[in-house]
Enzyme design. Structure first.
Site, PDB file in Angstrom:
ATOM      1  N   ASP A  65      66.541  58.009  50.123  1.00  0.00           N
ATOM      2  CA  ASP A  65      67.505  57.299  50.965  1.00  0.00           C
ATOM      3  C   ASP A  65      67.041  55.889  51.290  1.00  0.00           C
ATOM      4  O   ASP A  65      65.851  55.563  51.240  1.00  0.00           O
ATOM      5  CB  ASP A  65      67.776  58.071  52.254  1.00  0.00           C
ATOM      6  CG  ASP A  65      66.514  58.387  53.043  1.00  0.00           C
ATOM      7  OD1 ASP A  65      65.479  58.705  52.416  1.00  0.00           O
ATOM      8  OD2 ASP A  65      66.539  58.316  54.284  1.00  0.00           O
ATOM      9  N   GLU A  92      65.181  61.018  54.489  1.00  0.00           N
ATOM     10  CA  GLU A  92      63.856  61.064  55.112  1.00  0.00           C
ATOM     11  C   GLU A  92      63.797  60.201  56.361  1.00  0.00           C
ATOM     12  O   GLU A  92      63.026  60.477  57.272  1.00  0.00           O
ATOM     13  CB  GLU A  92      62.788  60.610  54.104  1.00  0.00           C
ATOM     14  CG  GLU A  92      61.362  60.681  54.611  1.00  0.00           C
ATOM     15  CD  GLU A  92      60.927  59.459  55.436  1.00  0.00           C
ATOM     16  OE1 GLU A  92      60.045  59.606  56.314  1.00  0.00           O
ATOM     17  OE2 GLU A  92      61.481  58.357  55.209  1.00  0.00           O
TER      18      GLU A  92
END
Length: 427
Positions: free
Chosen positions: A86, A153
């Site tokens: 991400d 994350e």
């Protein structure tokens, strides 16, 4: 590392030089097209496509947008390699030819710029490259390779989502979990540390409740902007006056929202506060101090009700299994024989990587790989300018160099995996 394993590493890595241009193109593509937490659909699709082409059993949509690849290659251990994918709501200011101009929608529904400001594009590229090399050299190892591309994350709990979604049902529980992170160190450096490496972290959302009204008549209101300003300043004393100097800790007010126009006093102010520490006791002390300060501020301001305090996320400290970390460090030193494998410092950043090993009940090891121009970093360190002059993770100016960063990160993952796999013909 034994001689047979060394020979296996050489054979597996032999095609890497020819693969680097393709990995560079993949990294540039990921960097140009970053996606926020749980929106990594384009990234996930490309990673899944590559795993399938390499012969993996592919499981998309694990933990919403995560991708899992399983490669069963005979008897032997199951080794898990993990990368996060991400990006962040940051406007890129690197000046790179392939800089991101992407935008996305954050969890509050706001349109925001998006950038891979933490290096997850490099993490994904490293793991994709390592998976491809290992798949192409199955005659040099046996066991099961579990490749995990994790979403979300950045404070959004992607690891726990993947675990809850049945990650370990796909290939069984691994025998060991490996991962790594790009850092603003000299490119090619590999930094390891047994035990605690990265801090535990809590993120709190605090709503200070006031009583709104006209900006011309503040005496009829309880102004949450004034309460928020006072809270921000008082929180700066928590670490300096309530935590021993021998215990590292951080309190950061990363977000503050109050009102929408200048002549209206709002009802509420909302702060998001992040705390970090290496011990659970210190983290609890930080949270207690924050709660005490915001509640006292509300009482002092005659607020109509106490603040609302929500725990948005909580990450444990990233702690490496000491035996596994020491063993892997020696393996790295045997492979990188040029003095670039060094002790890692304690890192106040946080990770949810450790949740995989904890949930599986197996050793996990996380290490750091440098990605910036070596001489610039070393000179800045020597001259005491590192903190001020070298862009770090989450900076809009964080821009790793491609080489030798790409090669180093692929090599570390391949070497780590092969250090635990079985090797045909070895007794």
């Amino acid at each position: 590392m034994g001689s047979v394993t060394s020979h296996a590493v050489e054979r597996v890595l032999a095609p890497l030089a020819a693969a680097l241009p393709g990995l560079e193109a993949l990294y540039v593509d990921f960097h140009r097209h970053p996606e926020l937490a749980f929106a990594e659909t384009r990234t996930a699709a490309e990673l899944a496509r590559r795993l399938e082409a390499d012969g993996f059993e592919v499981h998309p949509g694990v933990g919403r947008t995560g991708v899992v690849g399983v490669l069963r290659n005979g008897e032997g251990p199951t080794v898990m390699l993990r990368a996060d994918i991400d990006a962040l709501p940051v406007e890129e200011k690197t000046g790179l030819e392939y800089a991101s101009t992407a935008r996305g929608v954050d969890e509050s529904g706001n349109d925001v710029p998006v950038m891979h400001a933490c290096g997850h594009d490099m993490h994904a590229t490293w793991l994709s490259g390592a998976a491809s090399l290992l798949a192409a050299a199955r005659e040099d190892w046996s066991g099961t390779l579990l490749v995990v591309f994790q979403p979300a994350e950045e404070g959004n709990g992607g690891a726990s989502e993947m675990i809850a979604d049945g990650l370990f049902d796909l290939a069984g529980r691994p025998d060991v979990v490996f991962g790594q992170h790009l850092v603003p160190g000299p490119a090619g450096w590999v930094l390891t540390r047994p035990g605690v490496l990265m801090a535990a972290s809590d993120t709190l959302r605090i709503t200070l409740h006031g009583r709104g009204g006209h900006g011309s008549r503040p005496e009829t209101t309880v102004d949450p902007a004034v309460m928020a300003a006072s809270v921000v300043l008082k929180l700066q004393t928590v670490v300096s006056r309530e935590v021993a100097a021998t215990e590292p800790a951080v309190v950061t007010v990363g977000s503050l929202h109050v009102g929408s126009v200048g002549n209206v006093i709002a009802d509420d102010a909302v702060l998001e506060v992040n705390t970090r520490a290496f011990g659970d006791g210190v983290l609890l002390r930080l949270r207690a101090a924050i709660e005490r300060i915001v509640n006292a501020e509300a009482v002092g301001a005659n607020a109509p009700k106490p603040p609302t305090i929500e725990l948005l996320n909580s990450y444990p400290a990233t702690s490496n299994d000491e035996t596994a970390s020491d063993e892997l460090t020696e393996v790295f030193r045997g492979h990188f024989d040029d003095g670039t494998v060094l002790p890692a410092p304690l890192v106040t950043g946080s990770e949810d990587f450790g949740e995989f090993g904890a949930a599986a009940g197996v050793p996990s090891v996380f290490w750091l790989v440098g990605g910036l121009e070596p001489q610039e970093v070393i000179t800045a360190m020597t001259e005491g300018r590192f903190e001020s002059d070298i862009p770090s993770n989450h900076s809009p100016r964080f821009a790793p160099i491609l080489h030798p960063t790409l090669r180093a990160g692929v090599e570390t993952l391949v070497v780590a995996a092969l250090s635990r796999m079985s090797h045909p013909g070895v007794g």
